[in-house]
Design a protein around this motif. Structure first.
Motif, short mmCIF file in Angstrom:
data_model
loop_
_atom_site.label_atom_id
_atom_site.label_comp_id
_atom_site.label_asym_id
_atom_site.label_seq_id
_atom_site.Cartn_x
_atom_site.Cartn_y
_atom_site.Cartn_z
N ASN A 1 40.37 35.23 32.39
CA ASN A 1 41.06 36.52 32.49
C ASN A 1 40.80 37.38 31.26
N GLN A 2 40.76 36.76 30.09
CA GLN A 2 40.48 37.52 28.86
C GLN A 2 39.06 38.09 28.90
N THR B 1 44.39 36.04 44.37
CA THR B 1 44.42 35.77 42.93
C THR B 1 44.80 34.32 42.59
N ARG C 1 43.35 41.37 39.98
CA ARG C 1 44.38 41.07 38.99
C ARG C 1 44.10 39.71 38.35
N ASP C 2 44.85 39.39 37.29
CA ASP C 2 44.65 38.11 36.61
C ASP C 2 44.76 36.95 37.60
N LEU C 3 43.87 35.99 37.46
CA LEU C 3 43.89 34.80 38.29
C LEU C 3 44.96 33.85 37.78
N ARG D 1 37.26 38.80 31.55
CA ARG D 1 37.20 39.87 32.56
C ARG D 1 37.71 41.18 31.98
N LYS D 2 38.79 41.10 31.20
CA LYS D 2 39.34 42.32 30.61
C LYS D 2 38.39 42.93 29.60
N GLY E 1 39.07 36.78 43.56
CA GLY E 1 38.56 36.14 42.36
C GLY E 1 37.92 34.80 42.67
N LEU F 1 41.49 29.45 33.28
CA LEU F 1 41.77 30.76 33.85
C LEU F 1 42.24 31.76 32.80
N ASP F 2 43.00 31.30 31.81
CA ASP F 2 43.41 32.21 30.74
C ASP F 2 42.19 32.78 30.02
N GLN G 1 38.30 45.21 36.33
CA GLN G 1 39.72 45.24 36.64
C GLN G 1 39.99 45.25 38.15
#
Length: 600
Positions: free
Chosen positions: A311-312, A297, A323-325, A314-315, A28, A307-308, A320
């Motif tokens: 991550n949202q 990650t 994984r979430d950073l 990216r989803k 990432g 980052l939150d 995918q």
């Protein structure tokens, strides 16, 4: 070999992964992939698994290649001092090295030159103007040039040639007939490049692939020479680059590819995330099974709030692969803000005010403390065309700015005036350059003054202002009824124009630009500006002067006519965005550049 760096468990798994197998690293943004690659190579050398000079590192941009080279040199300091260093280059640079070294097998000149997109458009314009067409509309030539660039790029990105398209006899409709004529132009363009011993970026990959695919001894030599291959930003590669690399290294060769499909931002020039997705099967293990994937990650750039949100997003985009950073413990948090405005002007003014606030605000957590420097701030844009309004707002707020791309630089007032003088000296009044000069800040004529000039000179039109001024200069006693001050300015313009027209014949491009700046007192006007505006003007004029000094045509000596054609190609709205590399200087000024150039 180097200072001790304590890797994370994720990094350790990558660093110590089996040196005999291919590996995909899904990394990432901001997760330290370059450091991890350098540490992996250091560990492999320390284990005796590979020698540094048998390692090939390939990345997407010159900037990234320089960063990776520097990191490797730092990690391998003792070996670097002995000249034992890996080869680090770009994807196009690697392809060009194959063409230069092995092109003789195909009868290619070893002195082959690389032409930039700007030069390529010039050559396409020449090629297009030499033909006769039944189906191409040449009333908008620049539009046809962009169609040629787009078609040529699509062909080279997929290893096709213009001759592979259907010929006119097989065309089923007007679209195919036009495309056939475009393909004929591209075929002649290829012949011109060959006659000049020149290749463009698309040619480099295609020719290198042809060499590798048809000459087994080249494949054998390159596989022997490079026992370990590191591929950076692999998600930004196109289909042709993938085929070149798989032709060389797909049979269980130890290739480590690092990438992130969430950062694929170059689709407009052929990049495809499918290359990264398909890596395990394109580069299988020696036993034929798909190669492994490991992840990075831990982000070292941003705080939890940023980052939150990332991550949202990216989803929601369906990405995918990684994984979430998560933020490294030492990362300071930051504010994420959005705003909606009634107009682009309101938006630009808000950006200027926000930059001023951030710059002046005390207590910002940063090294050294104190107020943030202007050069710590950048404004990113989707297109060069969006830059000018924000530039004006920042300068009105007293913020020094540096426009980092040529495509937007020519709209900066000081540079725009210099460009207009160059056009006037070479092309006369064809481009309306004289109007931009007379209506500009130096002479400050009004439309009414221009109307009096052309109305007095019987038979002239608004496209023949220069002719009217010349007639007025030759008939001072019975000239147009102009205000005394306006008449003085018109006379001053004519004197400066005649002076520059004479001296232009014997000056280089760089010297001519400097003479224009001196003759028109541009430097005096720049020095009279307030501090921020003065710094901005200097930076941007110097950037343009650097371009004029360094520019050289494909054939013959540099000429003003060819240089202006080159600038025309940069100014084309559909082409200017990403044609030239961004250049951010060391002065304390806010950088304005596009998202693509910020990454590259």
């Amino acid at each position: 070999m180097s200072e001790t760096i304590e890797p994370t468990p994720e990094q350790s798994a990558i660093i110590r992964y089996d040196p005999t197998k291919p590996l995909r690293v899904a990394a990432g943004a901001g997760t330290g992939k370059t450091s991890t690659i350098a540490l992996r190579l250091e560990w492999l050398i320390g284990q005796g698994a590979v020698e540094p000079e048998t390692t090939l590192g390939i990345t997407f941009t010159v900037k990234a290649a320089e960063e990776l080279q520097h990191r490797l040199m730092t990690q391998l300091l003792e070996l670097a001092e002995d000249g034992r260093v890996p080869l680090v280059t770009t994807y196009h640079g690697f392809a060009f090295s194959i063409v230069q070294e092995f092109g003789g097998y195909l009868g290619l000149d070893q002195q082959t030159r690389v032409i930039t997109p700007g030069f390529g458009r010039q050559l396409l314009l020449e090629t297009l103007s030499e033909g006769r067409y039944e189906h191409l509309d040449l009333s908008h030539v620049r539009g046809r040039i962009e169609e040629l660039v787009g078609l040529g790029s699509e062909l080279s990105n997929h290893l096709y040639r213009p001759q592979d398209l259907s010929n006119p006899a097989d065309a089923l409709n007007d679209i195919e007939l036009r495309r056939s004529e475009l393909a004929e132009v591209l075929a002649r363009y290829d012949l011109k490049k060959r006659a000049l011993s020149a290749v463009d970026f698309g040619d480099m990959i295609a020719v290198a692939h042809h060499i590798v695919a048809t000459i087994p001894r080249v494949r054998t030599e390159l596989r022997r020479r490079f026992q370990l291959v590191l591929l950076d930003e692999y998600q930004d590669t196109n289909a042709a680059q993938r085929k070149l690399l798989t032709s060389l290294f797909s049979e269980g060769h130890p290739v480590t590819a690092v990438g992130d499909t969430g950062q694929t931002i170059y689709e407009w020039r052929g990049a495809t995330a499918r290359n990264f997705d398909a890596f395990p099967t394109d580069f299988p293990d020696p036993d034929g099974n798909p190669s492994a994937t490991l992840q990075l990650t831990t982000n070292y750039r941003s705080g939890t709030s940023v980052l939150d949100l990332a991550n949202q997003i990216r989803k929601r985009t369906g990405e995918q692969q990684v994984r979430d950073l998560v933020a490294a413990p030492s990362n300071p948090d930051a504010e994420v803000a959005t705003a909606w405005f009634h107009s682009a002007v309101d938006e630009a003014n808000w950006i200027a005010q926000e930059i001023t606030r951030v710059h002046e605000e005390e207590g910002i957590e940063r090294s050294g403390g104190g107020a943030m420097r202007w050069s710590d701030i950048a404004v990113l844009f989707r297109k060069n065309a969006h830059i000018d309004l924000v530039r004006q707002a920042l300068e009105a707020e007293g913020i020094p700015v540096e426009v980092a791309s040529i495509g937007a630089l020519v709209h900066v007032p000081e540079v725009a005036q210099l460009h207009a003088w160059l056009q006037l000296l070479e092309r006369g009044d064809l481009d309306g350059a004289v109007l931009r000069i007379l209506l500009g800040p130096r002479f400050r004529l009004g439309i009414g003054d221009i109307a009096k000039l052309v109305g007095w000179n019987e038979g002239s039109t608004t496209t023949q202002v220069l002719e009217a001024i010349e007639a007025a200069a030759n008939n001072a006693a019975s000239g147009p009824d102009l205000d005394v001050e306006i008449a003085r300015r018109v006379s001053q313009f004519w004197d400066e124009y005649r002076t520059l027209l004479i001296v232009a014949q014997g000056l280089t491009l760089g010297d001519l630009c400097r003479r224009i700046l001196d003759t028109t007192s541009a430097w005096i006007e720049i020095e009279s500006m307030h501090d921020a505006a003065r710094l901005s003007a200097r930076l941007n004029v110097y950037r343009f002067l650097d371009l004029a000094e360094a520019w050289s045509p494909l054939e013959g000596r540099p000429s003003l006519a060819a240089f202006l054609d080159y600038l025309d190609s940069l100014l084309d709205e559909t082409a200017a965005d990403e044609m030239e590399a961004a250049h951010v200087g060391s002065e304390d000024a806010v950088a304005l550049l596009t998202v693509h150039r910020a990454k590259g």
